[in-house]
Design an enzyme around this catalytic site. Structure first.
Site, PDB file in Angstrom:
ATOM      1  N   LYS A 121      31.425  48.359  37.893  1.00  0.00           N
ATOM      2  CA  LYS A 121      30.679  47.482  38.791  1.00  0.00           C
ATOM      3  C   LYS A 121      29.266  48.037  39.038  1.00  0.00           C
ATOM      4  O   LYS A 121      28.989  49.206  38.734  1.00  0.00           O
ATOM      5  CB  LYS A 121      31.456  47.343  40.107  1.00  0.00           C
ATOM      6  CG  LYS A 121      32.833  46.668  39.943  1.00  0.00           C
ATOM      7  CD  LYS A 121      33.584  46.574  41.277  1.00  0.00           C
ATOM      8  CE  LYS A 121      34.939  45.893  41.123  1.00  0.00           C
ATOM      9  NZ  LYS A 121      35.671  45.789  42.407  1.00  0.00           N
ATOM     10  N   TYR A 132      36.518  35.795  39.855  1.00  0.00           N
ATOM     11  CA  TYR A 132      37.213  36.121  41.106  1.00  0.00           C
ATOM     12  C   TYR A 132      37.773  34.872  41.786  1.00  0.00           C
ATOM     13  O   TYR A 132      37.922  34.855  43.008  1.00  0.00           O
ATOM     14  CB  TYR A 132      36.259  36.856  42.048  1.00  0.00           C
ATOM     15  CG  TYR A 132      36.161  38.352  41.785  1.00  0.00           C
ATOM     16  CD1 TYR A 132      37.309  39.158  41.714  1.00  0.00           C
ATOM     17  CD2 TYR A 132      34.933  38.989  41.643  1.00  0.00           C
ATOM     18  CE1 TYR A 132      37.231  40.531  41.489  1.00  0.00           C
ATOM     19  CE2 TYR A 132      34.846  40.369  41.424  1.00  0.00           C
ATOM     20  CZ  TYR A 132      35.999  41.122  41.348  1.00  0.00           C
ATOM     21  OH  TYR A 132      35.922  42.489  41.142  1.00  0.00           O
ATOM     22  N   ASN A 148      33.816  49.774  45.223  1.00  0.00           N
ATOM     23  CA  ASN A 148      34.927  50.566  44.681  1.00  0.00           C
ATOM     24  C   ASN A 148      34.870  50.774  43.163  1.00  0.00           C
ATOM     25  O   ASN A 148      35.878  51.029  42.518  1.00  0.00           O
ATOM     26  CB  ASN A 148      36.270  49.989  45.138  1.00  0.00           C
ATOM     27  CG  ASN A 148      36.486  48.561  44.677  1.00  0.00           C
ATOM     28  OD1 ASN A 148      35.668  48.007  43.955  1.00  0.00           O
ATOM     29  ND2 ASN A 148      37.602  47.970  45.081  1.00  0.00           N
ATOM     30  N   HIS A 169      36.585  47.423  38.173  1.00  0.00           N
ATOM     31  CA  HIS A 169      37.572  46.339  38.132  1.00  0.00           C
ATOM     32  C   HIS A 169      38.462  46.533  36.918  1.00  0.00           C
ATOM     33  O   HIS A 169      37.978  46.900  35.847  1.00  0.00           O
ATOM     34  CB  HIS A 169      36.892  44.971  38.008  1.00  0.00           C
ATOM     35  CG  HIS A 169      37.834  43.891  37.553  1.00  0.00           C
ATOM     36  ND1 HIS A 169      38.691  43.253  38.420  1.00  0.00           N
ATOM     37  CD2 HIS A 169      38.108  43.369  36.336  1.00  0.00           C
ATOM     38  CE1 HIS A 169      39.422  42.372  37.743  1.00  0.00           C
ATOM     39  NE2 HIS A 169      39.085  42.430  36.464  1.00  0.00           N
ATOM     40  N   GLU A 226      40.398  36.962  31.460  1.00  0.00           N
ATOM     41  CA  GLU A 226      39.127  37.623  31.765  1.00  0.00           C
ATOM     42  C   GLU A 226      38.388  38.056  30.500  1.00  0.00           C
ATOM     43  O   GLU A 226      37.161  37.971  30.429  1.00  0.00           O
ATOM     44  CB  GLU A 226      39.393  38.826  32.688  1.00  0.00           C
ATOM     45  CG  GLU A 226      39.883  38.377  34.063  1.00  0.00           C
ATOM     46  CD  GLU A 226      40.373  39.524  34.939  1.00  0.00           C
ATOM     47  OE1 GLU A 226      40.295  40.695  34.515  1.00  0.00           O
ATOM     48  OE2 GLU A 226      40.841  39.231  36.060  1.00  0.00           O
TER      49      GLU A 226
END
Ligand code: GTP
Ligand code: MG
Length: 136
Positions: A9, A49, A113, A116, A127
């Site tokens: 990310k 998402y 965080n 993913h 995805e």
């Protein structure tokens, strides 16, 4: 053989942790099958998402993932590669993620965080097709 989608990310790119994350994936014995550094467009982030569309944090999540370049990876290995990657990542909240995991070792906030990973074989297939439509 199995494949999963990993996103390093924007926070991991900004913090210079992409090398560390890729190294952990490779040292585990998994292979990078595709990679691209790019800023994710908002419509794509919203589709990625979409399971979270009705959550209160959806807007913040989409803004975060689109704010700067991310490293998109297709990771390849055994059939349950998605699960192996999830184990390397650690749980969603880095403040309680165990040491030894990427989130446990390298982050403190759920909103930042670092990584993913697809949460199952169907998510992985969906995805990968979203981010790497030309990949065979
Ligand atoms: P991803 O691999 O990014 O999908 O994370 P995950 O599978 O561990 O968690 P989940 O799919 O449940 O949530 C997606 C992302 O939304 C998380 O990585 C967090 O960045 C964010 N998120 C999840 N829960 C919360 C929450 O309660 N508050 C906030 N602010 N963000 C959250
Ligand atoms: Mg998830």
């Amino acid at each position: 053989m199995g494949r999963t989608l990993v996103i390093c990310k924007p926070d991991s790119v900004e913090r210079g942790l992409v090398g560390e994350i890729v190294t952990r994936i490779e040292r585990k014995g998994l292979r990078i099958a595709a990679a691209e550094l790019r800023t994710i467009e908002r419509p794509l982030a919203e589709r990625h998402y979409e399971e979270h569309r009705d959550k209160p944090f959806f807007e913040a999540l989409v803004s975060f993932i689109t704010r700067a370049p991310a490293l998109l990876l297709v990771v390849e290995g055994p059939e349950d590669t998605w699960r192996i990657v999830r184990t390397l990542m650690g749980p969603t909240d880095p403040s309680t993620a165990p040491p030894g995991t990427i989130r446990g070792d390298l982050a403190t906030e759920t909103t930042e965080n670092l990584i993913h990973g697809s949460d199952g074989p169907e998510s992985a297939e969906r995805e990968i097709a979203l981010f790497f439509p030309g990949l065979r």
